[in-house]
Design a protein around this motif. Sequence first.
Motif, mmCIF file in Angstrom:
data_model
loop_
_atom_site.group_PDB
_atom_site.id
_atom_site.type_symbol
_atom_site.label_atom_id
_atom_site.label_comp_id
_atom_site.label_asym_id
_atom_site.label_seq_id
_atom_site.Cartn_x
_atom_site.Cartn_y
_atom_site.Cartn_z
ATOM 1 N N ASN A 202 0.823 -1.204 0.000
ATOM 2 C CA ASN A 202 0.000 0.000 0.000
ATOM 3 C C ASN A 202 0.862 1.261 0.000
ATOM 4 O OD1 ASN A 202 -2.395 -1.413 -0.051
ATOM 5 N ND2 ASN A 202 -2.848 -1.153 2.125
ATOM 6 N N ALA A 203 1.964 1.226 0.726
ATOM 7 C CA ALA A 203 2.866 2.385 0.732
ATOM 8 C C ALA A 203 3.445 2.626 -0.656
ATOM 9 C CB ALA A 203 3.980 2.171 1.749
ATOM 10 N N LEU A 204 3.740 1.555 -1.389
ATOM 11 C CA LEU A 204 4.236 1.704 -2.762
ATOM 12 C C LEU A 204 3.177 2.341 -3.648
ATOM 13 C CD1 LEU A 204 6.140 -1.669 -3.312
ATOM 14 C CD2 LEU A 204 7.135 0.593 -2.935
ATOM 15 N N TYR A 205 1.921 1.922 -3.486
ATOM 16 C CA TYR A 205 0.836 2.551 -4.251
ATOM 17 C C TYR A 205 0.775 4.051 -3.959
ATOM 18 C CZ TYR A 205 -1.129 -2.114 -5.289
ATOM 19 O OH TYR A 205 -1.342 -3.399 -5.728
ATOM 20 N N GLU A 206 0.870 4.393 -2.682
ATOM 21 C CA GLU A 206 0.784 5.807 -2.303
ATOM 22 C C GLU A 206 1.972 6.596 -2.841
ATOM 23 O OE1 GLU A 206 -1.652 6.035 1.818
ATOM 24 O OE2 GLU A 206 0.228 4.919 1.963
ATOM 25 N N GLU A 207 3.153 6.016 -2.790
ATOM 26 C CA GLU A 207 4.340 6.699 -3.311
ATOM 27 C C GLU A 207 4.230 6.911 -4.820
ATOM 28 O OE1 GLU A 207 7.598 4.270 -2.157
ATOM 29 O OE2 GLU A 207 7.264 4.573 -0.001
ATOM 30 N N GLN A 208 3.760 5.900 -5.541
ATOM 31 C CA GLN A 208 3.591 6.024 -6.981
ATOM 32 C C GLN A 208 2.577 7.110 -7.314
ATOM 33 O OE1 GLN A 208 4.953 4.772 -9.760
ATOM 34 N NE2 GLN A 208 3.445 5.820 -11.054
ATOM 35 N N ALA A 209 1.458 7.120 -6.599
ATOM 36 C CA ALA A 209 0.417 8.120 -6.850
ATOM 37 C C ALA A 209 0.932 9.525 -6.561
ATOM 38 C CB ALA A 209 -0.815 7.815 -5.999
ATOM 39 N N ALA A 210 1.643 9.696 -5.465
ATOM 40 C CA ALA A 210 2.157 11.017 -5.103
ATOM 41 C C ALA A 210 3.173 11.520 -6.115
ATOM 42 C CB ALA A 210 2.778 10.976 -3.713
ATOM 43 N N ALA A 211 3.993 10.619 -6.641
ATOM 44 C CA ALA A 211 5.031 11.026 -7.580
ATOM 45 C C ALA A 211 4.487 11.367 -8.951
ATOM 46 C CB ALA A 211 6.077 9.914 -7.710
ATOM 47 N N SER A 212 3.343 10.803 -9.299
ATOM 48 C CA SER A 212 2.821 10.954 -10.666
ATOM 49 C C SER A 212 1.480 11.669 -10.746
ATOM 50 C CB SER A 212 2.707 9.568 -11.322
ATOM 51 O OG SER A 212 3.950 8.895 -11.293
ATOM 52 N N GLY A 213 0.986 12.174 -9.622
ATOM 53 C CA GLY A 213 -0.291 12.875 -9.635
ATOM 54 C C GLY A 213 -1.472 11.953 -9.840
ATOM 55 N N GLU A 214 -1.331 10.693 -9.436
ATOM 56 C CA GLU A 214 -2.415 9.730 -9.570
ATOM 57 C C GLU A 214 -3.267 9.737 -8.303
ATOM 58 O OE1 GLU A 214 0.755 7.240 -12.272
ATOM 59 O OE2 GLU A 214 0.151 6.452 -10.316
ATOM 60 N N LEU A 215 -4.282 8.897 -8.265
ATOM 61 C CA LEU A 215 -5.224 8.886 -7.147
ATOM 62 C C LEU A 215 -5.099 7.594 -6.349
ATOM 63 C CD1 LEU A 215 -8.362 10.233 -9.061
ATOM 64 C CD2 LEU A 215 -6.854 11.529 -7.533
ATOM 65 N N VAL A 216 -5.502 7.668 -5.077
ATOM 66 C CA VAL A 216 -5.501 6.510 -4.190
ATOM 67 C C VAL A 216 -6.878 6.379 -3.552
ATOM 68 C CG1 VAL A 216 -4.613 5.562 -2.027
ATOM 69 C CG2 VAL A 216 -3.039 6.589 -3.666
ATOM 70 N N ALA A 217 -7.454 5.182 -3.641
ATOM 71 C CA ALA A 217 -8.718 4.888 -2.969
ATOM 72 C C ALA A 217 -8.417 3.923 -1.828
ATOM 73 C CB ALA A 217 -9.715 4.270 -3.935
ATOM 74 N N ASP A 218 -8.564 4.381 -0.598
ATOM 75 C CA ASP A 218 -8.247 3.523 0.536
ATOM 76 C C ASP A 218 -9.441 2.635 0.876
ATOM 77 O OD1 ASP A 218 -7.110 2.248 2.633
ATOM 78 O OD2 ASP A 218 -6.709 4.037 3.841
ATOM 79 N N ALA A 219 -9.759 1.738 -0.048
ATOM 80 C CA ALA A 219 -10.855 0.804 0.178
ATOM 81 C C ALA A 219 -10.529 -0.159 1.305
ATOM 82 C CB ALA A 219 -11.154 0.041 -1.112
ATOM 83 N N GLY A 220 -9.237 -0.430 1.512
ATOM 84 C CA GLY A 220 -8.849 -1.333 2.581
ATOM 85 C C GLY A 220 -9.242 -0.833 3.956
ATOM 86 N N ARG A 221 -9.284 0.486 4.124
ATOM 87 C CA ARG A 221 -9.693 1.032 5.422
ATOM 88 C C ARG A 221 -11.157 0.716 5.715
ATOM 89 N NH1 ARG A 221 -7.343 4.491 8.702
ATOM 90 N NH2 ARG A 221 -5.760 4.990 7.141
ATOM 91 N N ALA A 222 -11.971 0.625 4.665
ATOM 92 C CA ALA A 222 -13.398 0.339 4.846
ATOM 93 C C ALA A 222 -13.642 -1.078 5.343
ATOM 94 C CB ALA A 222 -14.147 0.578 3.542
ATOM 95 N N VAL A 223 -12.630 -1.943 5.217
ATOM 96 C CA VAL A 223 -12.770 -3.325 5.699
ATOM 97 C C VAL A 223 -11.761 -3.600 6.813
ATOM 98 C CG1 VAL A 223 -13.805 -4.247 3.600
ATOM 99 C CG2 VAL A 223 -11.310 -4.089 3.759
ATOM 100 N N SER A 224 -11.377 -2.540 7.519
ATOM 101 C CA SER A 224 -10.461 -2.659 8.659
ATOM 102 C C SER A 224 -11.133 -2.096 9.905
ATOM 103 C CB SER A 224 -9.165 -1.877 8.396
ATOM 104 O OG SER A 224 -8.531 -2.308 7.219
ATOM 105 N N ALA A 225 -10.702 -2.567 11.048
ATOM 106 C CA ALA A 225 -11.249 -2.061 12.304
ATOM 107 C C ALA A 225 -10.796 -0.632 12.548
ATOM 108 C CB ALA A 225 -10.811 -2.956 13.460
ATOM 109 N N SER A 226 -11.639 0.148 13.176
ATOM 110 C CA SER A 226 -11.289 1.531 13.497
ATOM 111 C C SER A 226 -10.064 1.553 14.408
ATOM 112 C CB SER A 226 -12.473 2.209 14.196
ATOM 113 O OG SER A 226 -12.134 3.521 14.592
#
Length: 302
Positions: A202-226
């Motif tokens: 997930n950190a790699l996805y975020e780094e790639q998105a930040a470097a290239s102006g892409e988007l990140v959807a944190d769908a994994g948080r929706a299936v994780s405990a608060s």
Amino acid sequence: MRKPWIVGVLLAAVLLGGCGDPSSGAEAAPPPEVPRASVTTQQRAPASASPSAAPSAPPAKAPSVLYLGDSLAMEAQKVLGQELRGELRATYTSAPYSGTTLCDYLEGTGERSLVPDGDKAAALVRRLRPDFVVLQFWGNAWGYTPCMDGITHDASPQRYFARYAADMKRLADQISGAGDARIVWVLQGPDPITPDRVRRVNALYEEQAAASGELVADAGRAVSASGARYSWVQYLPCTAYEHAHDEYCTQPGRDRTALHRDDDYLHFCLAPTTSTPKPCPVRSPGILRIALEITRLIRENP
């Protein structure tokens, strides 16, 4: 202490194959309910009621969305399409292949890939001209696909992460070179066997998105405990929508709903896995939560 870990990994491999064994999935003729990407484009539909708490107006320009990924995308593709069409009047095409990873969608991989040339990411972008390309990959860690060249997380974590990052950049570059689509990287939910692996992917996805102006959807948080983003759970408290719809709150008396089956910690479909890849045939709270987060992100980034 190592034996249970190995058993868990082997079980996960079986489960990945069950949702879509590459030998019986991507290279074989798909069943009627899972047509090829070339015939899965679904046109805009009138806006419909959504499980979101506060429905908002669809964007002025209805987007076109291409959804690619592995078995998690395979099981979620129908629900995501319903949400995108209902909420955003989107034109939607899905082309997931179970058991795959990023390199399978790269052009130039030939017979070493589980995805045919016509369904490579760049080929689909050139043909369909989508506004968004949504990429959902759990992060194939066991070398199912030949294009990973036998690199696995278990044998060499550093080689695995380096290869994954390189494939991520190559895929993003090929998609960008093929059209003007915005890339959406979908973050994954917790993995009980190797929790740090998913965290780093997930950190790699975020780094790639930040470097290239892409988007990140944190769908994994929706299936994780608060408050416990990377701690795996089988159940979560029911949302207001799930309480109002019994089929989505699987244990209303205990104020909780099931994300996973007892025999499958990875997938979110509450129906048994099969050897033939197909969309999930039953209502499954985890899949809906993931679809809602992806839809929200696209709605808020017209």
